[in-house]
Design a protein around this motif. Structure first.
Motif, PDB file in Angstrom:
ATOM      1  N   LYS A 266       1.661   4.184  -7.317  1.00 36.93           N
ATOM      2  CA  LYS A 266       2.037   5.146  -5.934  1.00 36.93           C
ATOM      3  C   LYS A 266       0.516   5.933  -5.801  1.00 36.93           C
ATOM      4  O   LYS A 266       0.363   6.093  -4.617  1.00 36.93           O
TER       5      LYS A 266
ATOM      6  N   VAL B  82      -8.363  -4.463  -3.937  1.00 33.26           N
ATOM      7  CA  VAL B  82      -8.286  -2.946  -3.728  1.00 33.26           C
ATOM      8  C   VAL B  82      -9.251  -2.164  -4.107  1.00 33.26           C
ATOM      9  O   VAL B  82      -9.899  -1.358  -3.381  1.00 33.26           O
TER      10      VAL B  82
ATOM     11  N   ASN C 161       0.084  -5.209  -8.709  1.00 32.42           N
ATOM     12  CA  ASN C 161      -0.916  -4.202  -9.374  1.00 32.42           C
ATOM     13  C   ASN C 161      -1.857  -4.950 -10.029  1.00 32.42           C
ATOM     14  O   ASN C 161      -3.006  -4.529  -9.803  1.00 32.42           O
TER      15      ASN C 161
ATOM     16  N   TYR D 288       5.935  -5.379  -8.336  1.00 28.98           N
ATOM     17  CA  TYR D 288       5.132  -4.271  -8.277  1.00 28.98           C
ATOM     18  C   TYR D 288       4.075  -4.270  -9.374  1.00 28.98           C
ATOM     19  O   TYR D 288       2.790  -4.089  -9.232  1.00 28.98           O
TER      20      TYR D 288
ATOM     21  N   PHE E   6       0.793  -1.264  -0.038  1.00 29.09           N
ATOM     22  CA  PHE E   6       0.014   0.012  -0.037  1.00 29.09           C
ATOM     23  C   PHE E   6       0.824   1.173   0.030  1.00 29.09           C
ATOM     24  O   PHE E   6       0.153   2.333  -0.012  1.00 29.09           O
TER      25      PHE E   6
ATOM     26  N   ASN F 212      -2.234   3.406  -4.556  1.00 26.29           N
ATOM     27  CA  ASN F 212      -1.959   3.148  -3.264  1.00 26.29           C
ATOM     28  C   ASN F 212      -2.220   4.188  -2.221  1.00 26.29           C
ATOM     29  O   ASN F 212      -2.793   3.922  -1.340  1.00 26.29           O
TER      30      ASN F 212
END
Length: 424
Positions: free
Chosen positions: A337, A402, A395, A391, A320, A340
């Motif tokens: 980024k 999410v 994602n 990453y 996160f 998150n």
């Protein structure tokens, strides 16, 4: 064939739009714009893999789907034998012609072959069909949530259509597109049952089929659905049980224990004798294949349950708060980024509003429900971050979790400001 299937797609869109107009809501006016965006993102997936990744699984899997399509046309009995074969026991004569051998990929290729038969093997038209299917399943979920909280608007649209990662990866010819469609359709049926009691038998049947397919394509999202089911049961029968506030912690805990004992019977990857080892192998493979600074480093993870538990807090935090942005970072890392921190900030803000809300203080079951669901989702993301530390891949894999956390958080904030905590 491509033109005919395109016209047929337009007809399906018209039918769905017409039905939506009969059940108009405050978000219905956004329907055409959101649908257009979804269809364009389906095309964007193909362009992304064509010019940025220069290859990738989307074209490889679709090639397998077209191979199966040709077999279906020329050797229908062999095709039927293949699609009804058990995973990893597919007829070698057909399997040897395919590029992918993974069980979940094989199921996805089979489903794609159905669409390919309809579109004449055209990648771009098939991509539009899958994007539209994803859209109508997500739209049905939003409509179900809207029936409980009719003043919601922004917290329905923003997470599912304006969160870049979810919007992109739940479109086009990727496994996440179908898995998100299956997940949110099944959730919508459960929400309808929780709020209205009346759900048509064919919808229940479709939900069971979709849940089965979800386990085949993305088994961990099937596990997430099952993990969330105890709170659905508690929510449904909360008035009959008349539980004291502290029992709202114990009862879900008891039910989740039953879920934990049940999961190994639902999918072979959830077998507790090998799941940690499987996660460890995935971690080693993806971390070693990632460039420095492009993956989550977990030095305490040593192929043991203790190592997994000790690594979980770091994995959650990194999932996160990372990746680190440098001058060499791509636009995708910048988007990750921002997303998150946006999700994390909304989650913390929603907790603040829930704790200070007078209605929540009188209905603690709402707070327990929020905390239970969010904790399950956060733990789920943490385990995903360990199994897929890169990453970029993380994602993509975590989009369903999410977006649920983001929607839950934004809904809590919007409900707080509209004073619309339902009594149901």
């Amino acid at each position: 064939m491509e033109w005919l299937s395109s016209i047929l797609l337009l007809y399906f869109i018209f039918l769905h739009w017409s039905n939506n107009q009969k059940h108009s809501t405050s978000i219905s006016k956004y329907y055409p714009y959101l649908l257009i965006v979804k269809l364009l993102l389906g095309i964007a997936i193909g362009l992304l893999y064509s010019f940025y990744y220069r290859g990738g699984d989307t074209f490889g899997i679709f090639k397998d789907a077209n191979t199966l399509r040709e077999i279906a046309i020329n050797q229908p009995l062999d095709y039927l034998d293949y699609i009804f074969s058990k995973p990893y026991r597919y007829p070698e004569a057909i399997q040897s012609k395919l590029l992918q051998s993974n069980a979940s990929t094989a199921i996805f290729a089979i489903l794609l072959s159905f669409a390919s038969l309809l579109t004449g093997g055209n990648y771009w038209v098939t991509s539009l069909y899958l994007s539209f299917f994803s859209f109508i399943c997500i739209w049905r979920y939003l409509y179900s949530v809207y029936q409980i909280y009719p003043k919601l608007k922004y917290s329905l649209i923003i997470p599912f259509f304006l969160l870049p990662s979810f919007s992109l990866w739940s479109s086009g010819i990727v496994k996440e597109c179908l898995s998100m469609a299956f997940l949110f359709y099944t959730l919508s049926i459960c929400i309808d049952y929780l709020s209205h009691n009346t759900v048509k038998k064919r919808n229940w049947l479709l939900a069971v089929i979709f849940l089965f397919l979800l386990f085949q394509i993305k088994f961990y999202y099937g596990a997430l659905f099952i993990a969330l089911s105890p709170m659905m049961i508690v929510f449904k029968y909360r008035h009959q049980m008349r539980l004291k506030s502290w029992k709202w912690v114990l009862l879900p805990s008891f039910l989740i224990t039953l879920v934990i004992l049940t999961l190994p019977f639902l999918h072979h990857h959830l077998n507790y004798h090998q799941i940690v080892h499987t996660i460890y192998l995935n971690y080693q493979k993806l971390y070693s294949a990632s460039a420095e600074g492009h993956a989550i480093f977990l030095p305490l993870f040593d192929d043991s349950i203790n190592g997994l538990i000790q690594s979980l807090p770091t994995a959650i935090i990194k999932a996160f708060t990372s990746p680190k942005i440098t001058s060499e970072s791509s636009i995708f890392y910048v988007i990750i980024k921002i997303e998150n921190f946006l999700v994390l900030g909304c989650y913390l803000l929603s907790i603040y509003f829930l704790l200070k809300n007078d209605i929540i203080k009188k209905r603690l079951w709402l707070l327990w429900t929020f905390m239970y669901i969010s904790i399950i989702i956060i733990l789920f993301v943490g385990v995903l971050a360990i199994a897929s530390p890169n990453y970029g891949s993380l994602n993509r894999y975590k989009i369903g979790a999410v977006v649920l956390l983001f929607q839950l958080s934004l809904s809590s904030i919007e409900i707080h400001h509209t004073k619309n905590f339902s009594s149901r």
